[in-house]
Design an enzyme around this catalytic site. Sequence first.
Site, PDB file in Angstrom:
ATOM      1  N   TYR A 154      29.557 100.275  75.261  1.00 34.40           N
ATOM      2  CA  TYR A 154      29.107 101.222  76.295  1.00 34.40           C
ATOM      3  C   TYR A 154      28.280 102.354  75.671  1.00 34.40           C
ATOM      4  CZ  TYR A 154      29.659 104.299  80.410  1.00 34.40           C
ATOM      5  OH  TYR A 154      29.451 105.117  81.504  1.00 34.40           O
ATOM      6  N   LYS A 158      24.397 103.127  76.543  1.00 33.42           N
ATOM      7  CA  LYS A 158      23.993 104.407  77.130  1.00 33.42           C
ATOM      8  C   LYS A 158      23.017 105.163  76.235  1.00 33.42           C
ATOM      9  CE  LYS A 158      26.186 104.263  81.047  1.00 33.42           C
ATOM     10  NZ  LYS A 158      25.408 104.038  82.284  1.00 33.42           N
TER      11      LYS A 158
END
Length: 253
Positions: A154, A158
Amino acid sequence: MTTTDQRVAIVTGAARGIGAATAVRLAQEGRAVAVLDLDEAACKDTVEKITAAGGTALAVGCDVSDPEQVEAAVTRIAAELGAPTILVNNAGVIRDNLLFKMTETDWDLVMGVHLKGAFLMARAVQKYMVDAGFGRVVNLSSSSALGNRGQVNYSAAKAGLQGFTKTLALELGKFGVTANSVAPGFIATEMTAQTAARIGMEFEDFKKAAADGIPVKRVGYPEDIANAIAFFTGEDAGFVSGQVMYVAGGPLN
């Protein structure tokens, strides 16, 4: 009807949470909103909230990591609502784990939805923006882009979205298209509830612990992020591009 009223916005991952709040907020700004999510039926509540307030919304089912589904969805939106010139890439998933436990499947899924999904959506929509001489792209990053234990997939996705944003700003600026990124801190959503469950904490205790470390002494809510997105997608934000705004209740070290 003003120019603002005629803008068509696409919000991905808009069935709930930040995406739903953003779709509602953009409708309040006078946009016709395509409420896009993996399950079209799950978009019903968001669409009904918008239309009940007098707005225009369309539920669209789409896996943003699938190029054929993305092209079909954008074509349908252009036909039924009009040429989309606002894109909010919000769709996301988490598959948290420490590096030595993380599977390739969990890595690929998170990269596929966040990074490939944003790429496919932007690629499909940019031609409408270029033709219109106006466009607004907002990509949802996260404070996890700065690093977060148990979120190597993640965090990498991001952080990647921030580079993606800056490159879009460079490539599309001459066509009247801006690209910016909003990076939320702790926001009370189903996703953060999943994180609490993963580490074995009650969600209320998890939120209280988070709030204690935030300068404004509260956690964020989807509407806080929708407010920032509304600014970036506005008519008056044409000289703001390639930026990353951390919406986190205070500075992040």
